[in-house]
Design a protein around this motif. Structure first.
Motif, PDB file in Angstrom:
ATOM      1  N   LYS B 105       0.895  -1.147   0.150  1.00 34.13           N
ATOM      2  CA  LYS B 105       0.230   0.043  -0.044  1.00 34.13           C
ATOM      3  C   LYS B 105       0.787   1.250  -0.040  1.00 34.13           C
ATOM      4  N   PHE B 106       0.659   2.158  -0.775  1.00 34.13           N
ATOM      5  CA  PHE B 106       1.225   3.387  -0.885  1.00 34.13           C
ATOM      6  C   PHE B 106       0.523   4.311   0.016  1.00 34.13           C
ATOM      7  N   ALA B 107       1.276   4.959   0.824  1.00 33.65           N
ATOM      8  CA  ALA B 107       0.923   6.105   1.373  1.00 33.65           C
ATOM      9  C   ALA B 107       0.170   7.201   0.632  1.00 33.65           C
ATOM     10  N   PRO B 108      -0.654   8.050   0.969  1.00 33.59           N
ATOM     11  CA  PRO B 108      -1.188   9.214  -0.018  1.00 33.59           C
ATOM     12  C   PRO B 108      -0.181  10.011  -0.222  1.00 33.59           C
ATOM     13  N   PHE B 109       0.521  10.252   0.685  1.00 30.12           N
ATOM     14  CA  PHE B 109       1.819  11.111   0.655  1.00 30.12           C
ATOM     15  C   PHE B 109       2.927  10.699   0.331  1.00 30.12           C
ATOM     16  N   ALA B 110       3.225   9.529  -0.472  1.00 29.91           N
ATOM     17  CA  ALA B 110       4.270   8.774  -0.754  1.00 29.91           C
ATOM     18  C   ALA B 110       4.756   9.198  -2.173  1.00 29.91           C
ATOM     19  N   SER B 111       4.006  10.061  -2.900  1.00 29.65           N
ATOM     20  CA  SER B 111       4.594  10.131  -4.325  1.00 29.65           C
ATOM     21  C   SER B 111       4.241  11.680  -4.343  1.00 29.65           C
ATOM     22  N   PRO B 112       4.869  12.274  -5.424  1.00 32.85           N
ATOM     23  CA  PRO B 112       4.913  13.881  -5.679  1.00 32.85           C
ATOM     24  C   PRO B 112       3.392  14.183  -5.631  1.00 32.85           C
ATOM     25  N   ILE B 113       2.563  13.515  -6.619  1.00 34.09           N
ATOM     26  CA  ILE B 113       1.134  13.870  -6.524  1.00 34.09           C
ATOM     27  C   ILE B 113       0.395  12.717  -5.702  1.00 34.09           C
ATOM     28  N   ARG B 114      -0.458  13.418  -4.973  1.00 31.64           N
ATOM     29  CA  ARG B 114      -1.281  12.659  -4.112  1.00 31.64           C
ATOM     30  C   ARG B 114      -1.870  11.412  -4.526  1.00 31.64           C
ATOM     31  N   ARG B 115      -1.972  10.362  -3.746  1.00 30.70           N
ATOM     32  CA  ARG B 115      -2.841   8.837  -4.218  1.00 30.70           C
ATOM     33  C   ARG B 115      -4.035   8.798  -3.468  1.00 30.70           C
ATOM     34  N   GLY B 116      -4.895   8.333  -4.008  1.00 27.17           N
ATOM     35  CA  GLY B 116      -6.086   7.971  -3.186  1.00 27.17           C
ATOM     36  C   GLY B 116      -5.836   6.549  -2.465  1.00 27.17           C
ATOM     37  N   TYR B 117      -6.928   6.250  -1.740  1.00 28.87           N
ATOM     38  CA  TYR B 117      -6.831   5.129  -0.999  1.00 28.87           C
ATOM     39  C   TYR B 117      -7.138   3.808  -1.705  1.00 28.87           C
ATOM     40  N   ILE B 118      -7.864   3.912  -2.789  1.00 29.81           N
ATOM     41  CA  ILE B 118      -8.549   2.856  -3.565  1.00 29.81           C
ATOM     42  C   ILE B 118      -7.186   2.023  -4.256  1.00 29.81           C
ATOM     43  N   ARG B 119      -7.222   0.736  -3.918  1.00 30.26           N
ATOM     44  CA  ARG B 119      -6.039   0.072  -4.383  1.00 30.26           C
ATOM     45  C   ARG B 119      -5.745   0.395  -5.897  1.00 30.26           C
ATOM     46  N   ASP B 120      -4.328   0.439  -6.536  1.00 28.80           N
ATOM     47  CA  ASP B 120      -4.351   0.671  -8.047  1.00 28.80           C
ATOM     48  C   ASP B 120      -3.559  -0.383  -8.431  1.00 28.80           C
ATOM     49  N   GLY B 157       8.287   7.112  -1.716  1.00 27.12           N
ATOM     50  CA  GLY B 157       8.815   6.654  -2.804  1.00 27.12           C
ATOM     51  C   GLY B 157       9.978   7.671  -3.356  1.00 27.12           C
ATOM     52  N   GLU B 158      10.721   6.992  -4.087  1.00 26.75           N
ATOM     53  CA  GLU B 158      11.970   7.771  -4.300  1.00 26.75           C
ATOM     54  C   GLU B 158      11.903   8.787  -5.710  1.00 26.75           C
ATOM     55  N   GLU B 159      10.758   8.719  -6.391  1.00 29.31           N
ATOM     56  CA  GLU B 159      10.585   9.698  -7.341  1.00 29.31           C
ATOM     57  C   GLU B 159      10.720  11.190  -6.763  1.00 29.31           C
ATOM     58  N   GLU B 160      11.311  12.104  -8.033  1.00 31.28           N
ATOM     59  CA  GLU B 160      11.705  13.131  -7.481  1.00 31.28           C
ATOM     60  C   GLU B 160      10.312  14.150  -7.750  1.00 31.28           C
ATOM     61  N   GLY B 161      10.391  15.290  -7.049  1.00 29.63           N
ATOM     62  CA  GLY B 161       8.921  16.115  -6.917  1.00 29.63           C
ATOM     63  C   GLY B 161       8.682  16.615  -8.077  1.00 29.63           C
ATOM     64  N   PRO B 162       7.464  17.177  -8.465  1.00 29.83           N
ATOM     65  CA  PRO B 162       7.057  17.604  -9.751  1.00 29.83           C
ATOM     66  C   PRO B 162       8.018  18.649 -10.154  1.00 29.83           C
ATOM     67  N   ALA B 163       8.519  18.251 -11.648  1.00 32.01           N
ATOM     68  CA  ALA B 163       9.373  19.241 -12.295  1.00 32.01           C
ATOM     69  C   ALA B 163       8.970  20.452 -12.604  1.00 32.01           C
ATOM     70  N   ALA B 164       9.380  21.470 -12.628  1.00 27.45           N
ATOM     71  CA  ALA B 164       8.739  22.830 -13.207  1.00 27.45           C
ATOM     72  C   ALA B 164       8.198  22.881 -14.552  1.00 27.45           C
ATOM     73  N   ILE B 165       7.002  23.297 -14.673  1.00 27.26           N
ATOM     74  CA  ILE B 165       6.553  23.232 -16.099  1.00 27.26           C
ATOM     75  C   ILE B 165       6.958  24.699 -16.784  1.00 27.26           C
ATOM     76  N   GLN B 166       7.065  24.336 -18.143  1.00 27.67           N
ATOM     77  CA  GLN B 166       7.256  25.473 -19.083  1.00 27.67           C
ATOM     78  C   GLN B 166       6.452  25.346 -20.308  1.00 27.67           C
ATOM     79  N   VAL B 167       5.573  26.266 -20.743  1.00 25.81           N
ATOM     80  CA  VAL B 167       4.855  26.081 -22.062  1.00 25.81           C
ATOM     81  C   VAL B 167       5.669  25.368 -23.052  1.00 25.81           C
ATOM     82  N   GLY B 168       5.150  24.541 -23.749  1.00 23.99           N
ATOM     83  CA  GLY B 168       5.617  23.691 -24.782  1.00 23.99           C
ATOM     84  C   GLY B 168       6.501  22.699 -24.516  1.00 23.99           C
TER      85      GLY B 168
END
Lengths: 370, 313
Positions: B105-120, B157-168
């Motif tokens: 089970k991943f904790a909701p705060f385990a990844s850069p983008i929040r996960r829900g509780y439903i098993r994926d 988890g080990e993934e890096e946080g959300p990278a900055a977005i740039q248009v294009g």
């Protein structure tokens, strides 16, 4: 005679086991009454010392690990954006306007609490089925305890008015062009058009921060609510939200990754939850024989009844009556924010006064580390 | 979507914050370890006293380039596992063997983008793989009519946080992140196998050998000339290698020289020649041998601590 090892006795008859410990005969040499000692070695009103670690999770906006003896809790907080246009029935407070860069018109505290609850910006959830306890095995839906805990956390968050609404608002002004387009799309009524006319040069609320509070139990050994609330407090105190603004070009909220420009959440007061249990050995018919020894040790509520603080798992099964108080002493005198008493009929007003006295001590203990 | 047993998010639905590219994107970290050097593993057993066995595993974060809010500190892998051994309910059909079930089970705060509780699907896949890794190891005949519930929680988890977005540039960043998450799952599986094995050892369940997980990856050789060769590195951190050609995870039993779970991604033969796959799997197995010493050491420490505690009384 039949004799059982202590752990088996404890599992078979938790009430008798607890009573046997509380009423251990005192040594005959001493005249003074010896205080009762619980099976876990604590005195009747002795609590476990909380240990807190904060901000050890990188992906969360704020996080805390709280240990209360063998109860261990991790709380992680993540902020997400709720766009004002997505709110189905926006409360009146979300239609406020302010001068560009000016300060927002202040809100009545009752209105604020109501809006916050209506918007549902605080979302606490509790996960017990992490293998934290044999009764809450993984792969099942949240148990009754998990659901109750989450509801109680939400209630306490709302009733203590811990987080003010204004720090969750993100303001911005839509350009006149965007507004014109919208008017062409939507056949706006005459009245609305008038409102829009007033809006020029003013800002409105474009989005809110929704605060997700997720609490995972690593290990559960009683007193789940105190530990969970402690974790919520510690995590919220260490939460930082990024600087966010409305980007007109992209029509979305952008955030600044710069740590310097982020701001931390400020909380109102420092509410702390303190839970008690009342162990009534006279209520159990099968134990009346063994209560004869009850005078040997001091029953702090008299005649075979004990007020116990910070129950562990086996004590929770033995105590039918429980009291839970949320107190806050941040503004000087101790304030009672919430009081809940469930089951039994032992606690009278004198007991409640004793409870509040103990709660004040406990609040000071939590304050030192929070 | 709405779950009546939990507190639901606002009805309008929320979206994860998007970070603007305000600062120049920090340089990715580079690997400072030798190719055959593992990261230090922190492993502690018996963290949940009410469980039969339990363990906590943490890998150290790679040094963060610049602290910012999207990643104020580098994420590191943090896992807990608990093992509950209990008789099956009377209503369950008779089984002569121990029934093992694994829940990741991943904790909701385990990844850069929040996960829900439903098993994926990701959680389910990891669960099945960990179950495979352990099934051949546990001596199931010794525990008839019993069930073993293993639950693994990914706190971070080990993934890096959300990278900055740039248009294009939005899509390119997303794709890069996706592949990084891809490889990070493999490290996570090895971690899950290790933490589960430690919990099983702590629970005192009879096994043919202590199983351990290891990862190895094939990356472009980092030589001064920069010519096209490949090298095999143990315990890779996806961020440290811009390009991963192939990677393998094994669950390995060193004393029997047996593999209970093998997962290879990418094509090691295309870059490493005929023996590419063999080299990669061998390297992953040697990473597993390294992890196994940590598992055994943690178990030994725990037992020693208990013995000392009883002697002291």
């Amino acid at each position: 005679a039949l004799s059982l090892p202590a752990p088996i006795f404890a599992a078979l008859a938790p009430s008798s086991f607890l009573l046997a410990h509380l009423t251990q005969p005192q040594s005959s040499t001493k005249k003074r009454k010896r205080p009762s000692v619980r099976p876990n070695g604590r005195l009747a009103t002795e609590s476990r010392v909380p240990v807190i670690n904060t901000n050890s999770l990188a992906h969360a906006n704020g996080s805390a690990v709280v240990r209360l003896g063998d109860t261990a809790v991790v709380a992680g907080i993540k902020g997400e954006l709720l766009y004002a246009k997505d709110i189905p029935n926006p409360p009146p407070s979300s239609k406020r306007l302010r001068e560009v860069g000016g300060s927002a018109p202040p809100l009545d505290e009752d209105d604020e609490a109501k809006s916050l609850a209506e918007l549902g910006l605080l979302v606490p959830n509790v996960e017990l089925s992490t293998g934290s306890h044999p009764a809450h095995l993984p792969g099942t839906a949240p148990t009754a305890l998990a659901q109750t805990l989450a509801e109680r956390l939400l209630e306490t968050l709302q009733e203590t008015r811990l987080v003010s609404l204004d720090q969750l608002e993100i303001w911005g002004s839509r350009s006149t062009m965007a507004r014109d387009e919208e008017e062409m799309d939507v056949d706006a009524s005459e009245e609305q058009r008038d409102d829009d006319g007033d809006e020029t040069g003013k800002e409105s609320i474009m989005a809110y921060w929704a605060i997700y509070i997720d609490i995972l139990f690593i290990s559960l050994d009683g007193n789940a609510f105190d530990a969970a609330w402690g974790a919520v407090m510690a995590a919220l105190k260490n939460t930082t939200l990024p600087h966010a603004w409305w980007d007109e070009e992209r029509e979305m909220i952008l955030c600044d990754a710069d740590l310097e420009r982020s701001r931390s959440l400020t909380l109102r007061g420092l509410p702390v939850s303190v839970s008690f249990g009342i162990f009534d050995s006279t209520a159990e018919p099968r134990m009346t024989n063994s209560t004869a020894g009850a005078d040997a040790a001091e029953a702090n509520l008299g005649s075979g009844r004990w007020l116990l603080t910070d129950l562990d798992d086996s004590e929770e099964t033995a105590c039918k009556e429980s009291i839970s108080a949320v107190v806050d002493g941040a503004s000087g005198a101790l304030q009672l924010r919430k009081l809940q008493k469930v089951g039994g009929g032992v606690a009278d007003l004198a007991v409640m006064e004793e409870v509040l006295k103990l709660a004040e001590q406990r609040w000071k203990e939590w304050k030192r580390i929070l | 979507m709405s779950d009546r047993r939990r507190i639901n998010p606002p009805p309008g639905g929320t979206s994860a914050p998007v970070y603007a590219s305000s600062t120049a994107s920090p340089l990715p970290p580079t690997r400072t370890r030798r190719p055959d050097e593992l990261r230090k593993i922190f492993l502690k057993t018996h963290i949940t006293p009410s469980a039969t066995g339990s363990a906590y595993l943490e890998l150290p974060p790679s040094p963060s380039p610049t602290p910012s809010l999207s990643h104020s500190q580098s994420p590191s892998l943090k896992l807990t596992a608990t093992a509950h051994l209990a008789p099956l309910p009377r209503s369950a059909p008779f089984t002569p063997n121990l029934l093992v079930s694994v829940h990741v089970k991943f904790a909701p705060f385990a990844s850069p983008i929040r996960r829900g509780y439903i098993r994926d699907a990701g959680e389910r896949e990891l669960s099945v793989r960990v179950e495979n890794a352990l099934r051949g190891v546990i001596i199931a005949e010794r525990w008839p009519k019993m069930g073993l519930d293993l639950s693994i929680v990914v706190l971070e988890g080990e993934e890096e946080g959300p990278a900055a977005i740039q248009v294009g540039e939005k899509d390119a960043g997303g794709a890069a992140r996706k592949t990084e998450a891809w490889w990070a799952t493999m490290t996570m599986l090895a971690g899950c196998v290790n933490v589960a094995a430690a919990a099983v050892v702590d629970a005192g369940i009879d096994c043919v050998d202590a199983v351990a997980g290891g990862v190895a990856a094939m990356v472009p050789a980092n030589t001064a000339g920069g010519k096209g060769g490949v090298e095999v590195v143990l315990d890779p951190v996806p961020r440290e290698h811009g390009d991963i050609i192939a990677a393998a995870v094994v669950a390995y039993l060193p004393t029997r020289d047996e593999i209970t779970e093998l997962w290879v991604r990418g094509d090691p033969r295309a870059a490493g020649g005929e023996k590419g796959l063999e080299d990669l799997v061998d390297a992953a197995a040697s990473a597993a041998v390294g992890a196994r010493t940590v598992i055994l050491e943690a178990a030994r420490e725990e037992v020693q601590g208990r013995v000392e505690a009883t002697e002291g009384v």
